[in-house]
Design a protein around this motif. Structure first.
Motif, PDB file in Angstrom:
ATOM      1  N   GLU A 174       0.842  -1.195   0.000  1.00 37.63           N
ATOM      2  CA  GLU A 174       0.000   0.000   0.000  1.00 37.63           C
ATOM      3  C   GLU A 174       0.877   1.243   0.000  1.00 37.63           C
ATOM      4  OE1 GLU A 174      -4.079   0.836   2.166  1.00 37.63           O
ATOM      5  OE2 GLU A 174      -2.419   1.143   3.575  1.00 37.63           O
ATOM      6  N   VAL A 175       0.561   2.148  -0.912  1.00 41.95           N
ATOM      7  CA  VAL A 175       1.265   3.429  -0.928  1.00 41.95           C
ATOM      8  C   VAL A 175       0.333   4.495  -0.363  1.00 41.95           C
ATOM      9  CG1 VAL A 175       2.797   2.850  -2.834  1.00 41.95           C
ATOM     10  CG2 VAL A 175       0.566   3.860  -3.328  1.00 41.95           C
ATOM     11  N   THR A 176       0.932   5.452   0.328  1.00 40.01           N
ATOM     12  CA  THR A 176       0.179   6.533   0.959  1.00 40.01           C
ATOM     13  C   THR A 176       0.634   7.851   0.352  1.00 40.01           C
ATOM     14  OG1 THR A 176       0.032   5.263   3.012  1.00 40.01           O
ATOM     15  CG2 THR A 176      -0.402   7.620   3.154  1.00 40.01           C
ATOM     16  N   ILE A 177      -0.316   8.608  -0.195  1.00 38.77           N
ATOM     17  CA  ILE A 177       0.020   9.790  -0.988  1.00 38.77           C
ATOM     18  C   ILE A 177      -0.779  10.999  -0.514  1.00 38.77           C
ATOM     19  CG2 ILE A 177       0.162  10.707  -3.332  1.00 38.77           C
ATOM     20  CD1 ILE A 177      -0.406   7.650  -4.164  1.00 38.77           C
ATOM     21  N   PRO A 178      -0.131  11.967   0.126  1.00 39.51           N
ATOM     22  CA  PRO A 178      -0.845  13.214   0.436  1.00 39.51           C
ATOM     23  C   PRO A 178      -1.288  13.900  -0.863  1.00 39.51           C
ATOM     24  CG  PRO A 178       1.230  13.042   1.646  1.00 39.51           C
ATOM     25  CD  PRO A 178       1.249  11.959   0.616  1.00 39.51           C
ATOM     26  N   ILE A 179      -2.518  14.370  -0.887  1.00 37.08           N
ATOM     27  CA  ILE A 179      -3.035  15.061  -2.077  1.00 37.08           C
ATOM     28  C   ILE A 179      -2.578  16.520  -2.015  1.00 37.08           C
ATOM     29  CG2 ILE A 179      -5.088  15.737  -3.373  1.00 37.08           C
ATOM     30  CD1 ILE A 179      -4.579  12.742  -3.368  1.00 37.08           C
ATOM     31  N   LEU A 180      -1.636  16.872  -2.889  1.00 37.31           N
ATOM     32  CA  LEU A 180      -1.106  18.224  -2.909  1.00 37.31           C
ATOM     33  C   LEU A 180      -2.170  19.217  -3.368  1.00 37.31           C
ATOM     34  CD1 LEU A 180       2.381  17.501  -4.527  1.00 37.31           C
ATOM     35  CD2 LEU A 180       1.845  17.800  -2.100  1.00 37.31           C
ATOM     36  N   SER A 181      -2.024  20.464  -2.967  1.00 36.99           N
ATOM     37  CA  SER A 181      -3.017  21.485  -3.309  1.00 36.99           C
ATOM     38  C   SER A 181      -3.142  21.658  -4.822  1.00 36.99           C
ATOM     39  CB  SER A 181      -2.649  22.813  -2.649  1.00 36.99           C
ATOM     40  OG  SER A 181      -1.354  23.235  -3.062  1.00 36.99           O
ATOM     41  N   THR A 182      -2.034  21.498  -5.538  1.00 41.77           N
ATOM     42  CA  THR A 182      -2.072  21.616  -7.005  1.00 41.77           C
ATOM     43  C   THR A 182      -2.972  20.547  -7.603  1.00 41.77           C
ATOM     44  OG1 THR A 182       0.198  22.454  -6.998  1.00 41.77           O
ATOM     45  CG2 THR A 182      -0.665  21.647  -9.098  1.00 41.77           C
ATOM     46  N   LEU A 183      -2.818  19.309  -7.131  1.00 40.54           N
ATOM     47  CA  LEU A 183      -3.660  18.222  -7.624  1.00 40.54           C
ATOM     48  C   LEU A 183      -5.098  18.420  -7.195  1.00 40.54           C
ATOM     49  CD1 LEU A 183      -4.193  15.508  -8.950  1.00 40.54           C
ATOM     50  CD2 LEU A 183      -3.360  14.381  -6.879  1.00 40.54           C
ATOM     51  N   GLN A 184      -5.316  18.865  -5.958  1.00 40.28           N
ATOM     52  CA  GLN A 184      -6.678  19.057  -5.472  1.00 40.28           C
ATOM     53  C   GLN A 184      -7.416  20.092  -6.311  1.00 40.28           C
ATOM     54  OE1 GLN A 184      -8.118  17.149  -2.786  1.00 40.28           O
ATOM     55  NE2 GLN A 184      -9.834  17.964  -3.984  1.00 40.28           N
ATOM     56  N   ALA A 185      -6.715  21.144  -6.722  1.00 38.13           N
ATOM     57  CA  ALA A 185      -7.344  22.167  -7.557  1.00 38.13           C
ATOM     58  C   ALA A 185      -7.774  21.581  -8.891  1.00 38.13           C
ATOM     59  CB  ALA A 185      -6.383  23.329  -7.781  1.00 38.13           C
ATOM     60  N   THR A 186      -6.949  20.716  -9.458  1.00 32.70           N
ATOM     61  CA  THR A 186      -7.296  20.063 -10.724  1.00 32.70           C
ATOM     62  C   THR A 186      -8.497  19.148 -10.542  1.00 32.70           C
ATOM     63  OG1 THR A 186      -5.008  20.150 -11.483  1.00 32.70           O
ATOM     64  CG2 THR A 186      -6.446  18.546 -12.547  1.00 32.70           C
ATOM     65  N   LEU A 187      -8.506  18.370  -9.459  1.00 33.48           N
ATOM     66  CA  LEU A 187      -9.612  17.441  -9.211  1.00 33.48           C
ATOM     67  C   LEU A 187     -10.913  18.198  -8.957  1.00 33.48           C
ATOM     68  CD1 LEU A 187      -7.826  14.829  -6.891  1.00 33.48           C
ATOM     69  CD2 LEU A 187      -8.270  14.663  -9.358  1.00 33.48           C
ATOM     70  N   ASP A 188     -10.829  19.299  -8.246  1.00 33.84           N
ATOM     71  CA  ASP A 188     -12.035  20.101  -7.962  1.00 33.84           C
ATOM     72  C   ASP A 188     -12.628  20.648  -9.253  1.00 33.84           C
ATOM     73  OD1 ASP A 188     -11.745  19.637  -5.263  1.00 33.84           O
ATOM     74  OD2 ASP A 188     -10.757  21.556  -4.841  1.00 33.84           O
ATOM     75  N   ALA A 189     -11.769  21.013 -10.202  1.00 31.67           N
ATOM     76  CA  ALA A 189     -12.252  21.549 -11.480  1.00 31.67           C
ATOM     77  C   ALA A 189     -12.786  20.438 -12.377  1.00 31.67           C
ATOM     78  CB  ALA A 189     -11.130  22.306 -12.181  1.00 31.67           C
ATOM     79  N   GLY A 190     -12.232  19.220 -12.208  1.00 39.77           N
ATOM     80  CA  GLY A 190     -12.706  18.084 -12.971  1.00 39.77           C
ATOM     81  C   GLY A 190     -12.412  18.196 -14.467  1.00 39.77           C
ATOM     82  N   PRO A 191     -13.144  17.373 -15.255  1.00 38.67           N
ATOM     83  CA  PRO A 191     -14.130  16.391 -14.813  1.00 38.67           C
ATOM     84  C   PRO A 191     -13.476  15.103 -14.298  1.00 38.67           C
ATOM     85  CG  PRO A 191     -13.915  16.312 -17.192  1.00 38.67           C
ATOM     86  CD  PRO A 191     -13.032  17.442 -16.731  1.00 38.67           C
ATOM     87  N   THR A 192     -14.135  14.468 -13.311  1.00 37.65           N
ATOM     88  CA  THR A 192     -13.672  13.187 -12.795  1.00 37.65           C
ATOM     89  C   THR A 192     -14.852  12.217 -12.792  1.00 37.65           C
ATOM     90  OG1 THR A 192     -14.161  13.836 -10.505  1.00 37.65           O
ATOM     91  CG2 THR A 192     -11.940  14.284 -11.320  1.00 37.65           C
ATOM     92  N   GLY A 193     -14.550  10.934 -12.636  1.00 38.43           N
ATOM     93  CA  GLY A 193     -15.599   9.928 -12.583  1.00 38.43           C
ATOM     94  C   GLY A 193     -16.098   9.707 -11.172  1.00 38.43           C
TER      95      GLY A 193
END
Length: 341
Positions: A229-248
């Motif tokens: 198992e890998v553990t990955i903090p979600i960086l703010s840069t990635l979070q901004a991209t995910l918030d904008a989407g689109p995601t499934g």
């Protein structure tokens, strides 16, 4: 963990409550699969259907290579392989059966294996995959007492060409892709998920909201057969991209209609997005620049292994050594400069 369902296999329940199984490839016909799920009859009919044969076609004789491969597909040795490996080997088996399925498996010799390897020598990866697939069959047959000599024993794989493998992206290429695919596009989600998680394609297409808790994602990796198992903090840069989407709904990476993608189909569409951005590289090269960035920022071998799911230190050391050389070179050039004054 629930074993993944074989590709193209669909399950339905009739109005009488009976469970029935079908194979359907794309827009092709639905082919009913007889027998109980997982039984020899079921497995044989399934493989016949995905090979374009009728399940009712003549059964292979019990001394043929086709019969042996069919029996191998019913074993734990086959079923415990990763789904992607099984798909890859199915394609190999189809060609082997088309060419030599009627041959008696007891008559297959080492020279046949060498010849099969050499026919694929122009594509070394295919040659290696062919040998790996046939080793699986004959090692199982030897263990089961069906043959006395393994014809793949001692047959060497074509050596891999020494080099750096998948070419790492440059920072300019990342910027070029980002300019073509800004935040708010699915193509930007694709890049940032790989770049800021360090996941391989097979894991990148699976990770979603259900894996994230308190800003940290945890996922067991496909390459480790879901043991690491890998553990990955979600960086703010990635979070901004995910918030904008689109995601499934179940995976951040998705296709045109929000549907999840297999790692193979994702590899194809990501490559197309790269070409449209003028980048001639792959998804794995993005993972490499992520490792390079982390190492250059001072990440240790242990830290890289924790993030990327590596073991043994060898892979992580490639990046830390490169970063160390870069830092040492900077220090050396400063000393050289002082020495000339």
């Amino acid at each position: 963990m629930t074993r993944p369902r074989p590709p193209y296999l669909m399950r339905e329940r009739t109005r009488h409550g009976k469970v029935v199984w079908y194979v359907r490839k794309g827009d092709g016909p639905r082919i009913r699969i007889p027998g109980e799920y997982g039984s020899g009859e079921f497995t044989e009919a399934y493989h016949a259907a995905i090979s374009g044969q009728s399940p009712a076609s003549k059964k292979a004789q019990s001394d043929t290579l086709e019969w042996l491969i069919t029996r191998y597909r019913e074993t734990s040795a086959w079923l415990t392989l990763a789904a992607a490996t099984r798909r890859q080997r199915e394609n190999i088996f189809k060609h082997v059966i088309d060419k030599s399925g009627h041959e008696r498996f007891a008559d297959i010799t080492r020279s046949h294996m060498v010849a099969g390897r050499e026919r694929r020598a122009s594509t070394p990866a295919q040659a290696r995959n062919f040998l790996d697939a046939m080793r699986g069959v004959f090692r199982w047959a030897l263990d089961a007492g069906m043959i006395e000599v393994d014809p793949t024993a001692g047959v060497k794989n074509i050596a891999r060409v020494k080099g750096e493998g998948f070419e790492v992206w440059t920072e300019d290429e990342v910027a070029q892709y980002e300019q073509r695919w800004p935040i708010g596009t699915k193509e930007r989600v694709w890049l940032d998920v790989i770049l800021y998680t360090g996941l391989r394609r097979g894991d990148a297409v699976r990770i979603g909201k259900q894996h994230v808790r308190d800003g940290v994602a945890s996922i067991k990796t496909e390459k480790s057969r879901y043991t690491i198992e890998v553990t990955i903090p979600i960086l703010s840069t990635l979070q901004a991209t995910l918030d904008a989407g689109p995601t499934g709904d179940l995976a951040f990476i998705c296709g045109d209609k929000g549907q999840p993608l297999t790692k193979e189909s994702f590899g194809n569409v990501f490559r197309e997005a790269c070409r449209k951005a003028g980048v001639q590289k792959s998804a794995h090269g993005v993972r490499k620049i992520g490792a390079t960035r982390a190492a250059n920022a001072g990440a240790t071998v242990a830290e890289l292994e924790a993030l990327f799911g590596w073991q043994g230190g060898a892979m992580a050391s490639l990046y830390t050594r490169s970063a160390d050389r870069r830092r040492l070179a900077k220090g050396a050039i400063n000393k050289l400069d002082r020495g000339t004054n």
